[in-house]
Design a protein around this motif. Structure first.
Motif, PDB file in Angstrom:
ATOM      1  N   SER A   1      59.177 -54.971 121.407  1.00 14.79           N
ATOM      2  CA  SER A   1      59.047 -55.503 120.056  1.00 14.79           C
ATOM      3  C   SER A   1      58.680 -54.389 119.094  1.00 14.79           C
ATOM      4  N   ARG A   2      59.344 -54.375 117.974  1.00 12.08           N
ATOM      5  CA  ARG A   2      59.126 -53.323 116.983  1.00 12.08           C
ATOM      6  C   ARG A   2      57.915 -53.667 116.129  1.00 12.08           C
ATOM      7  N   LYS A   3      57.038 -52.719 115.945  1.00 10.01           N
ATOM      8  CA  LYS A   3      55.831 -52.915 115.138  1.00 10.01           C
ATOM      9  C   LYS A   3      56.097 -52.403 113.733  1.00 10.01           C
ATOM     10  N   ASP A   4      56.123 -53.327 112.754  1.00  8.15           N
ATOM     11  CA  ASP A   4      56.425 -52.948 111.385  1.00  8.15           C
ATOM     12  C   ASP A   4      55.326 -53.384 110.414  1.00  8.15           C
ATOM     13  N   ASN A   5      54.077 -53.488 110.892  1.00  8.05           N
ATOM     14  CA  ASN A   5      52.961 -53.847 110.013  1.00  8.05           C
ATOM     15  C   ASN A   5      51.831 -52.843 110.194  1.00  8.05           C
ATOM     16  N   THR A   6      50.766 -53.035 109.445  1.00 10.62           N
ATOM     17  CA  THR A   6      49.630 -52.093 109.470  1.00 10.62           C
ATOM     18  C   THR A   6      48.468 -52.611 110.307  1.00 10.62           C
TER      19      THR A   6
ATOM     20  N   GLN B   1      49.712 -61.757 113.941  1.00 10.69           N
ATOM     21  CA  GLN B   1      49.748 -62.196 112.552  1.00 10.69           C
ATOM     22  C   GLN B   1      48.913 -63.459 112.393  1.00 10.69           C
TER      23      GLN B   1
END
Length: 216
Positions: free
Chosen positions: A35-40, A47
């Motif tokens: 899974s690609r991590k695209d948050n901080t 989430q």
């Protein structure tokens, strides 16, 4: 770092093949997808539920569905929105559908009224009157029933007998204790005498053996 070149140098046949040299049925031909991590957020953090503001979207949907074209009338045109599904307990976030409806909590005002009525001055006066009546009845009974000389003499004699009986029991108890102590002391003294006699006999035997050894 070129992973494709590194694996090819180690003998990999290329994309679409497993790491086995000849057979693609052994091993995985497709790579594992992560899974690609695209948050901080930090690692392991998910989430938060409140980030999906579904209630705001539901209210906006209901407000947009209000028809105010006719004067003095408001008609709701949306009948299958998220709030409607919540009313039917069929929505995704129907959190309160599992709660059981309970009874109403009773107040304490009635109990306070009953307590005040029980502690009113009328009730206190009646209780005082009842206690006074009982006292007068007791005094009348004591006045009418006086103790005679014979009854007083019999009462004193019974009291004297009880005292003598207690004294006899006390002396008997003391005698039993003294007998137990005497028996115990005599038994201890007899045991001590027997132990001394056994020691003397052992000493005499040892002396005789020494004499025999010296003579031989």
């Amino acid at each position: 770092m070129n992973a494709h070149a590194l694996l090819s140098a180690q003998g990999w046949r290329g994309t679409g093949h497993s790491l086995h040299k000849t057979d693609d049925s052994i091993g995985l031909a497709k790579p594992l997808l992560l899974s690609r991590k695209d948050n901080t957020q930090g690692l392991g953090q998910k989430q938060h539920f409140t980030s999906d503001q579904w209630w705001m979207n539901a209210f906006d949907e209901q407000l947009k569905g209000l028809d105010t074209s006719k004067k003095g009338m408001v008609i709701q045109t949306v009948t299958s929105g998220k709030l409607n599904s919540l009313d039917k307990n069929a929505g995704k976030y129907s959190v309160y559908s599992s709660f059981v409806r309970g009874g109403f909590l009773e107040g304490t005002l009635d109990k306070l009224k009953i307590r005040d009525a029980s502690t009113s001055p009328d009730s206190t006066e009646s209780s005082d009157e009842d206690s006074a009546d009982q006292k007068t009845i007791k005094t009348k009974v004591t006045e009418t029933r006086k103790e005679t000389k014979e009854e007083r003499r019999a009462r004193k004699e019974a009291k004297q007998k009880r005292k003598e009986e207690r004294a006899r029991r006390r002396t008997a108890r003391q005698e039993r204790r003294s007998l137990k102590k005497a028996k115990k002391s005599s038994a201890e003294s007899s045991e001590v005498d027997e132990e001394k006699a056994r020691r003397r006999a052992r000493k005499e035997e040892k002396r005789k053996q020494r004499k025999k050894e010296a003579e031989t």
